[in-house]
Design a protein around this motif. Structure first.
Motif, PDB file in Angstrom:
ATOM      1  N   GLY A  75       4.716  24.356   1.507  1.00 24.09           N
ATOM      2  CA  GLY A  75       5.198  24.687   2.852  1.00 24.09           C
ATOM      3  C   GLY A  75       6.657  22.797   2.905  1.00 24.09           C
ATOM      4  O   GLY A  75       7.693  23.686   1.966  1.00 24.09           O
ATOM      5  N   GLN A  76       7.088  21.919   2.432  1.00 22.28           N
ATOM      6  CA  GLN A  76       7.436  20.765   2.061  1.00 22.28           C
ATOM      7  C   GLN A  76       7.051  20.445   1.309  1.00 22.28           C
ATOM      8  O   GLN A  76       5.595  20.155   1.251  1.00 22.28           O
ATOM      9  CB  GLN A  76       8.092  20.023   4.227  1.00 22.28           C
ATOM     10  CG  GLN A  76       8.293  20.738   4.891  1.00 22.28           C
ATOM     11  CD  GLN A  76       7.851  20.018   6.624  1.00 22.28           C
ATOM     12  OE1 GLN A  76       9.393  19.199   6.957  1.00 22.28           O
ATOM     13  NE2 GLN A  76       7.343  19.509   6.674  1.00 22.28           N
ATOM     14  N   ILE A  77       7.540  19.738   0.927  1.00 23.37           N
ATOM     15  CA  ILE A  77       8.077  18.588   0.037  1.00 23.37           C
ATOM     16  C   ILE A  77       8.204  16.916   0.191  1.00 23.37           C
ATOM     17  O   ILE A  77       9.720  17.055  -0.020  1.00 23.37           O
ATOM     18  CB  ILE A  77       7.964  18.966  -1.506  1.00 23.37           C
ATOM     19  CG1 ILE A  77       7.620  20.485  -2.089  1.00 23.37           C
ATOM     20  CG2 ILE A  77       7.557  17.385  -2.708  1.00 23.37           C
ATOM     21  CD1 ILE A  77       7.790  20.539  -3.292  1.00 23.37           C
ATOM     22  N   LEU A  78       7.219  16.858   0.605  1.00 22.01           N
ATOM     23  CA  LEU A  78       8.087  14.685   1.054  1.00 22.01           C
ATOM     24  C   LEU A  78       7.767  14.163  -0.610  1.00 22.01           C
ATOM     25  O   LEU A  78       6.479  13.857  -1.061  1.00 22.01           O
ATOM     26  CB  LEU A  78       7.535  13.845   1.909  1.00 22.01           C
ATOM     27  CG  LEU A  78       7.324  14.975   3.279  1.00 22.01           C
ATOM     28  CD1 LEU A  78       6.788  14.933   4.658  1.00 22.01           C
ATOM     29  CD2 LEU A  78       9.466  15.312   3.294  1.00 22.01           C
ATOM     30  N   GLN A  79       9.046  12.842  -0.891  1.00 22.00           N
ATOM     31  CA  GLN A  79       9.049  12.411  -1.865  1.00 22.00           C
ATOM     32  C   GLN A  79       8.969  10.611  -1.739  1.00 22.00           C
ATOM     33  O   GLN A  79       9.783  10.618  -0.872  1.00 22.00           O
ATOM     34  CB  GLN A  79       9.928  12.904  -3.518  1.00 22.00           C
ATOM     35  CG  GLN A  79       9.498  14.155  -3.599  1.00 22.00           C
ATOM     36  CD  GLN A  79      10.659  14.986  -4.116  1.00 22.00           C
ATOM     37  OE1 GLN A  79      11.299  15.718  -3.987  1.00 22.00           O
ATOM     38  NE2 GLN A  79      10.723  15.020  -5.487  1.00 22.00           N
ATOM     39  N   ALA A  80       7.903  10.318  -1.739  1.00 26.12           N
ATOM     40  CA  ALA A  80       8.724   9.012  -1.470  1.00 26.12           C
ATOM     41  C   ALA A  80       8.986   7.869  -2.949  1.00 26.12           C
ATOM     42  O   ALA A  80       8.623   8.035  -4.289  1.00 26.12           O
ATOM     43  CB  ALA A  80       7.634   8.296  -1.782  1.00 26.12           C
ATOM     44  N   GLY A  81      10.031   6.848  -2.421  1.00 19.90           N
ATOM     45  CA  GLY A  81      10.628   6.551  -3.553  1.00 19.90           C
ATOM     46  C   GLY A  81      10.507   5.341  -3.986  1.00 19.90           C
ATOM     47  O   GLY A  81      10.072   4.664  -2.933  1.00 19.90           O
ATOM     48  N   ALA A  82      10.391   4.410  -4.660  1.00 17.94           N
ATOM     49  CA  ALA A  82      10.113   3.146  -4.878  1.00 17.94           C
ATOM     50  C   ALA A  82       9.173   2.074  -4.441  1.00 17.94           C
ATOM     51  O   ALA A  82       9.201   1.560  -3.531  1.00 17.94           O
ATOM     52  CB  ALA A  82      11.365   2.147  -4.305  1.00 17.94           C
ATOM     53  N   ASN A  83       7.871   3.040  -5.232  1.00 14.47           N
ATOM     54  CA  ASN A  83       6.571   2.673  -4.055  1.00 14.47           C
ATOM     55  C   ASN A  83       5.571   1.659  -4.975  1.00 14.47           C
ATOM     56  O   ASN A  83       4.338   1.786  -4.753  1.00 14.47           O
ATOM     57  CB  ASN A  83       6.017   3.797  -3.657  1.00 14.47           C
ATOM     58  CG  ASN A  83       5.427   3.505  -2.548  1.00 14.47           C
ATOM     59  OD1 ASN A  83       5.420   2.811  -1.247  1.00 14.47           O
ATOM     60  ND2 ASN A  83       4.128   4.562  -2.152  1.00 14.47           N
ATOM     61  N   TYR A  84       6.030   1.710  -5.654  1.00 13.77           N
ATOM     62  CA  TYR A  84       5.161   0.998  -6.515  1.00 13.77           C
ATOM     63  C   TYR A  84       5.769  -0.633  -7.421  1.00 13.77           C
ATOM     64  O   TYR A  84       6.919  -0.612  -7.550  1.00 13.77           O
ATOM     65  CB  TYR A  84       4.949   1.623  -8.171  1.00 13.77           C
ATOM     66  CG  TYR A  84       3.677   2.633  -8.091  1.00 13.77           C
ATOM     67  CD1 TYR A  84       2.269   1.971  -8.112  1.00 13.77           C
ATOM     68  CD2 TYR A  84       3.784   3.686  -7.282  1.00 13.77           C
ATOM     69  CE1 TYR A  84       1.016   3.177  -8.176  1.00 13.77           C
ATOM     70  CE2 TYR A  84       2.448   4.539  -7.283  1.00 13.77           C
ATOM     71  CZ  TYR A  84       1.712   4.596  -7.461  1.00 13.77           C
ATOM     72  OH  TYR A  84       0.146   5.451  -7.965  1.00 13.77           O
ATOM     73  N   ARG A  85       4.821  -1.559  -6.645  1.00 13.48           N
ATOM     74  CA  ARG A  85       5.212  -2.893  -7.446  1.00 13.48           C
ATOM     75  C   ARG A  85       6.276  -3.074  -8.892  1.00 13.48           C
ATOM     76  O   ARG A  85       7.091  -3.487  -8.682  1.00 13.48           O
ATOM     77  CB  ARG A  85       4.554  -3.899  -6.534  1.00 13.48           C
ATOM     78  CG  ARG A  85       4.922  -5.605  -7.142  1.00 13.48           C
ATOM     79  CD  ARG A  85       3.715  -6.123  -6.950  1.00 13.48           C
ATOM     80  NE  ARG A  85       3.561  -6.853  -5.363  1.00 13.48           N
ATOM     81  CZ  ARG A  85       4.555  -7.061  -3.937  1.00 13.48           C
ATOM     82  NH1 ARG A  85       4.798  -7.999  -4.808  1.00 13.48           N
ATOM     83  NH2 ARG A  85       4.034  -7.091  -3.038  1.00 13.48           N
ATOM     84  N   THR A  86       5.283  -3.217  -9.295  1.00 10.52           N
ATOM     85  CA  THR A  86       6.110  -3.181 -10.594  1.00 10.52           C
ATOM     86  C   THR A  86       6.524  -2.525 -11.126  1.00 10.52           C
ATOM     87  O   THR A  86       7.847  -3.149 -11.532  1.00 10.52           O
ATOM     88  CB  THR A  86       4.601  -2.915 -12.086  1.00 10.52           C
ATOM     89  OG1 THR A  86       4.052  -4.044 -11.659  1.00 10.52           O
ATOM     90  CG2 THR A  86       5.082  -3.592 -13.426  1.00 10.52           C
ATOM     91  N   HIS A  87       7.051  -0.939 -11.128  1.00 15.26           N
ATOM     92  CA  HIS A  87       8.523  -0.295 -11.076  1.00 15.26           C
ATOM     93  C   HIS A  87       9.156  -0.380 -11.083  1.00 15.26           C
ATOM     94  O   HIS A  87      10.005  -0.659 -11.155  1.00 15.26           O
ATOM     95  CB  HIS A  87       7.094   1.278 -10.836  1.00 15.26           C
ATOM     96  CG  HIS A  87       9.117   2.773 -10.695  1.00 15.26           C
ATOM     97  ND1 HIS A  87       9.257   2.633 -11.913  1.00 15.26           N
ATOM     98  CD2 HIS A  87       9.083   3.044  -9.723  1.00 15.26           C
ATOM     99  CE1 HIS A  87       9.799   3.494 -11.381  1.00 15.26           C
ATOM    100  NE2 HIS A  87      10.626   4.242 -10.542  1.00 15.26           N
ATOM    101  N   VAL A  88       9.415  -1.261  -8.840  1.00 17.00           N
ATOM    102  CA  VAL A  88      10.583  -0.951  -8.384  1.00 17.00           C
ATOM    103  C   VAL A  88      11.169  -2.836  -9.454  1.00 17.00           C
ATOM    104  O   VAL A  88      12.101  -2.103  -9.703  1.00 17.00           O
ATOM    105  CB  VAL A  88      10.299  -1.411  -7.212  1.00 17.00           C
ATOM    106  CG1 VAL A  88      11.433  -2.005  -6.649  1.00 17.00           C
ATOM    107  CG2 VAL A  88       9.726  -0.143  -6.567  1.00 17.00           C
TER     108      VAL A  88
END
Length: 307
Positions: A75-88
């Protein structure tokens, strides 16, 4: 390897899609209960306790020979950004090439500590038109040569959640699936309007830019900290546990529900761990094959093709 028990959507060569229960490489048609997995999730409280019972009966057929589609169209797609320490931290280093790397890493780590202590998750919205199957080809748009991968754990809502507490949030999650949240890197920030910030609409919503699946695995069968791995042409690129998340699934679901009701069939993408193409200096090209796996959820295989 496919999970021991899961929901999904399949189709015969010339047939219409139908929802199934997967067990031991066999599938049972669930059309008697609903026309789609999305519809099944509207009855999740009623049906989820019956999964083991359904596994024990009914008519089963081999999975082989059936086309595996996205487990559901959200229905909806909510996307979390910048949520992994090493990745950020890795992204901060890439975006500050003229600064001392150790200083950038230290500053970014401190910033994330502040976020976890007193901040909130960062969300943006995805389009269902970007969803494609777990084994479908993805066409790389010709308007850029900087397309990237972002394999993610995706939480699927099974009970409406509106302004729920973090302690109660996981009771609203039906299960989990795999998503590859593809990104066109040079479209993330607007060069013509730098003051307006990021442009996730253009960067992430091309057709096929959200390979989803192959399966929706009920939450009770998913371990607490599954491992996310992505290989590009067989070479390991992403390999990280969800322990590296800044905000866990419960925090994400709770935070998203403070703004909008999350309804059965909505999907919350939980962010991508380190190891994206930008970090490796190797972005996607026609002919590349991405193989993405998450512990207990199966594997998706996506080939990139030219426009």
């Amino acid at each position: 390897m496919n999970p021991a028990l899961a929901l999904g959507t399949v189709a015969a060569a010339q047939g219409d899609p139908f929802p199934v229960l997967l067990a031991d490489e066999q599938v049972r048609d669930l059309s008697e209960f609903a026309g789609s997995v999305h519809e099944l999730l509207q009855r999740w409280d009623e049906l989820s306790p019956r999964l083991r019972e359904l596994r024990a009966g009914g008519s089963w057929r081999p999975l082989e020979g059936l086309r595996v589609l996205p487990p559901l169209i959200p229905g909806q797609i909510l996307q979390a950004g910048a949520n992994y320490r090493t990745h950020v931290i890795d992204l901060a280093v890439k975006h500050n090439p003229d600064r001392d790397e150790a200083a950038v890493r230290a500053e970014t780590a401190e910033m994330m500590d502040r976020r976890v202590a007193g901040g909130e998750p960062y969300f943006f919205i995805g389009l269902t038109s970007a969803v494609t199957g777990p084994y479908d080809d993805v066409v790389l748009p010709a308007y850029s040569e900087k397309h990237d991968w972002e394999l993610e754990l995706a939480a699927v809502i099974g009970r409406e959640a509106f302004r729920v507490d973090r302690a109660d949030a996981l009771s609203h999650v039906a299960g989990y699936t795999i998503a590859n949240d593809l990104t066109t890197r040079d479209l993330v920030f607007r060069k013509d309007m730098p003051e307006i910030g990021s442009d996730w609409f253009r960067a992430k919503n091309a057709p096929g830019f959200t390979p989803l699946g192959p399966w929706l695995v009920p939450a009770e069968f998913v371990e607490e900290h599954p491992r996310i791995t992505l290989r590009l042409n067989g070479e390991l690129m992403q390999d990280e546990s969800t322990k590296d998340m800044l905000f866990d699934v419960a925090a994400l679901v709770s935070a998203a529900s403070q703004t909008t009701p999350l309804r059965p069939g909505d999907v919350v993408l939980t962010g991508s761990p380190a190891g994206n193409g930008l970090h490796h200096g190797r972005l996607l090209r026609a002919g590349d094959v991405m193989t993405g796996s998450i512990t207990g959820l199966g594997t998706q295989t996506t080939r990139c093709v030219a426009p």
